[in-house]
Every structure is written in structure tokens, then in C-alpha cells.
Design a protein around this motif. Sequence first.
Motif, PDB file in Angstrom:
ATOM      1  N   THR A  56      43.277  45.791  44.433  1.00  0.00           N
ATOM      2  CA  THR A  56      41.937  45.907  45.013  1.00  0.00           C
ATOM      3  C   THR A  56      40.956  46.432  43.969  1.00  0.00           C
ATOM      4  O   THR A  56      41.266  47.370  43.232  1.00  0.00           O
ATOM      5  N   SER A  57      39.771  45.821  43.906  1.00  0.00           N
ATOM      6  CA  SER A  57      38.761  46.256  42.950  1.00  0.00           C
ATOM      7  C   SER A  57      37.376  46.061  43.542  1.00  0.00           C
ATOM      8  O   SER A  57      37.196  45.325  44.515  1.00  0.00           O
ATOM      9  N   LEU A  58      36.408  46.736  42.955  1.00  0.00           N
ATOM     10  CA  LEU A  58      35.028  46.663  43.412  1.00  0.00           C
ATOM     11  C   LEU A  58      34.109  46.648  42.203  1.00  0.00           C
ATOM     12  O   LEU A  58      34.173  47.528  41.348  1.00  0.00           O
ATOM     13  N   SER A  59      33.247  45.621  42.132  1.00  0.00           N
ATOM     14  CA  SER A  59      32.301  45.497  41.031  1.00  0.00           C
ATOM     15  C   SER A  59      30.999  46.197  41.401  1.00  0.00           C
ATOM     16  O   SER A  59      30.400  45.909  42.438  1.00  0.00           O
ATOM     17  N   LEU A  60      30.565  47.110  40.550  1.00  0.00           N
ATOM     18  CA  LEU A  60      29.332  47.851  40.782  1.00  0.00           C
ATOM     19  C   LEU A  60      28.189  47.373  39.898  1.00  0.00           C
ATOM     20  O   LEU A  60      27.106  47.939  39.921  1.00  0.00           O
ATOM     21  N   GLY A  61      28.432  46.338  39.152  1.00  0.00           N
ATOM     22  CA  GLY A  61      27.407  45.807  38.268  1.00  0.00           C
ATOM     23  C   GLY A  61      28.046  45.193  37.044  1.00  0.00           C
ATOM     24  O   GLY A  61      29.275  45.171  36.910  1.00  0.00           O
ATOM     25  N   PRO A  62      27.245  44.687  36.130  1.00  0.00           N
ATOM     26  CA  PRO A  62      27.781  44.056  34.916  1.00  0.00           C
ATOM     27  C   PRO A  62      28.647  45.017  34.110  1.00  0.00           C
ATOM     28  O   PRO A  62      28.196  46.070  33.666  1.00  0.00           O
ATOM     29  N   GLY A  63      29.905  44.679  33.966  1.00  0.00           N
ATOM     30  CA  GLY A  63      30.817  45.484  33.174  1.00  0.00           C
ATOM     31  C   GLY A  63      31.317  46.743  33.844  1.00  0.00           C
ATOM     32  O   GLY A  63      32.027  47.533  33.213  1.00  0.00           O
ATOM     33  N   ILE A  64      30.946  46.981  35.108  1.00  0.00           N
ATOM     34  CA  ILE A  64      31.380  48.186  35.817  1.00  0.00           C
ATOM     35  C   ILE A  64      32.280  47.785  36.979  1.00  0.00           C
ATOM     36  O   ILE A  64      31.799  47.256  37.996  1.00  0.00           O
TER      37      ILE A  64
END
Length: 339
Positions: A56-64
Motif C-alpha cells: 500500500t502506498s500514497l502519493s502526496l505529490g511529485p516525488g513524494i
Amino acid sequence: MSASPAARGYPDIGALAFGGKGRFAVSLSMYAELYLVGIGFLILEGDNLDKLFPGTSLSLGPGIVVSGKNLFIVLVSIVIVPTMWLRNLSVLAYISASGVLASVVLVLCVLWAAVVDGVGFLGKGSRMLNVSGLPTALGLYTFCYCGHAVFPTLCDSMKEKDKFYKVLVTCFVACTLNYGSMAILGYLMYGDDVESQVTLNLPDGKLSSKLAIYTTLINPFSKYALMLTPVATAVEEKLLAGNRRSINSMLLRTFLVISTVIVALTVPFFGDLMAFVGSLLSVMVSMLLPCVCYLRIFGTARCSRTQVLLILTIIVLGSLVAAGGTYSSLKKIIHERAL
């Protein structure tokens, strides 16, 4: 200790024995222990949720990108924050009661995995006595019985305070049965291969495994606020004075949770952290400080020889556990952190 009616908690007892320095020493040990236990709860949640929902993962923005255990630690903290805003510990007691039931269900689930789901009582590669692991084990054993720091707070919150000692006896007996059952099951099933949390050993995809992990998740939710409330109250008394019911109190308690999240992300090693807490802080709070304060307040002249001998024995054994366990656990934490 009934030497003074003003002594209502451990810090008061420290002050009665050694003045302001005694109050500071007892308070520091007690609140540090509770604080680190709260961090351990977050790590426990992160480990088990990561096993339930791997990848499981969550993207918070470019490269984060936040993923795995770290993501779940943050999400759990968000859910826990509202429980920290509660001020009535009697309400928290009902929440904590669910954790007691969860502990019983967890033992039954592990037993089911062994008997029905084919894990079996393997005990592969197991040793009856591992001397090198003794300091860590003793620290963990001490940690299992380290609730002393919240006893005064709980007693003050009870409507029928005269039943407090019956509650203590019941709790210690129930804990011993629960811990003992889980220890025996984990040893017989996995031997030396058992993880710091036995739920991480359980086979994937089995209903008993999922139920065990889900019930394990209940405990931190039900007990985190109970552990951290005395810490929050102490900080409020210092920083907020008489303005403790304002929005400032909610913000302070929220920042307290955030600080535990930061430490949990930095040192995400549940077993080693709990061994450190048990070896150093739990021994201090549960064994060393009470004995030293007792001797200081009442003096050897007012204690029988048997009492003095018993107290000195506890102090010597506690000091050995603290020294050996603290060194061993810190060495493992540093080694794991370097990997």
C-alpha cells in the motif's frame, strides 16, 4: 504508601522522599515510559496493517510517496488523535475494555492457527535457554507488568476507590494468564524463529491470521490515550496553567501525538524498543524508585529485617536487569538503524 495524605501519585511520593529532585526524577521516568509505550503502539499498528495490506502506498505529490509501515503509522495517528481529546478517564476505561477482549481473542486465534490451520507445534530450532537473549527477555518481561505509572490516575478516576486493590489483583492475574498462554504458544509453534509480534509469523490468507491481526489492532487504539493522557496532563499543567479546557489544550495534545509519530517513523523496531522501555524505564518506575522512596520515607528502623532484605534484593536484581537489558536493546536498535 500512606505516610502522607498529600501523596496521591508517584511524583508526590518522590517529593515526599527526596523533595523537588525526587519529584522530577519520578516524573521524568514515569512520563518517559508512558510516552515510549505510546510510540510502541504506533509501531505495532504499522507492522500489522502492513502485513494485512502489503504494498500500500500514497502519493502526496511529485516525488513524494509514503508507503508500507510508515503510511499506516501516520494514518493510525490521525484516527487516534480524537481519543486524546477526551478528558474523562472513565470514558477511556470503556474503550480500554475492548482491548482486554481483543487480547483473549488473539490468543484463541493463534491457538486455532496452530491446531486447525496446519501451523502445528513445530518448535523448530528452538532452545530452552538462550543466555545471550536473557537481558532482552527480562526487559520484555518487565515491560509486560509496567502499568504502575497510571495506577494513581486510574484510582483517582474510579467511583469506588476502595475496590482498587481488587482491580489490581484481577488485572495482574488476567495478564499473567494471557501473556503466559501467548508465550507458550509462540515458542511451541515457531521456536527461535518467532517474530517480535507473533502475528507477523502467522500464515497469509488464513481467516484466523486475519482475525488475529485485526484484534491486535484494537489494543493500541484502546490504550494509546490511556497511556498518553497523564503525560498530556502534566504538560498542560506546566504550559497552560488554568486554561486547560481551551483549544490550546487540543492543539497541545495533537502535537504530542505528532511527536510520537516522528519517533515511531525514526525507530520502527517494536521488540527492541519495548525491551529498552522495559529494561530502563519500567524497571525504574516499577522496581527501583518505589523501593528507594519507601526506604527513604520510612527508614530502615521502621522496617523489619525481612522487608529490608526483600527491598535490597529487588534493587540489586532490578539494577542488573536495567544495566544488561538497556545495553542489549540499545545495541540492537543501533544495529537495526544502521542497516
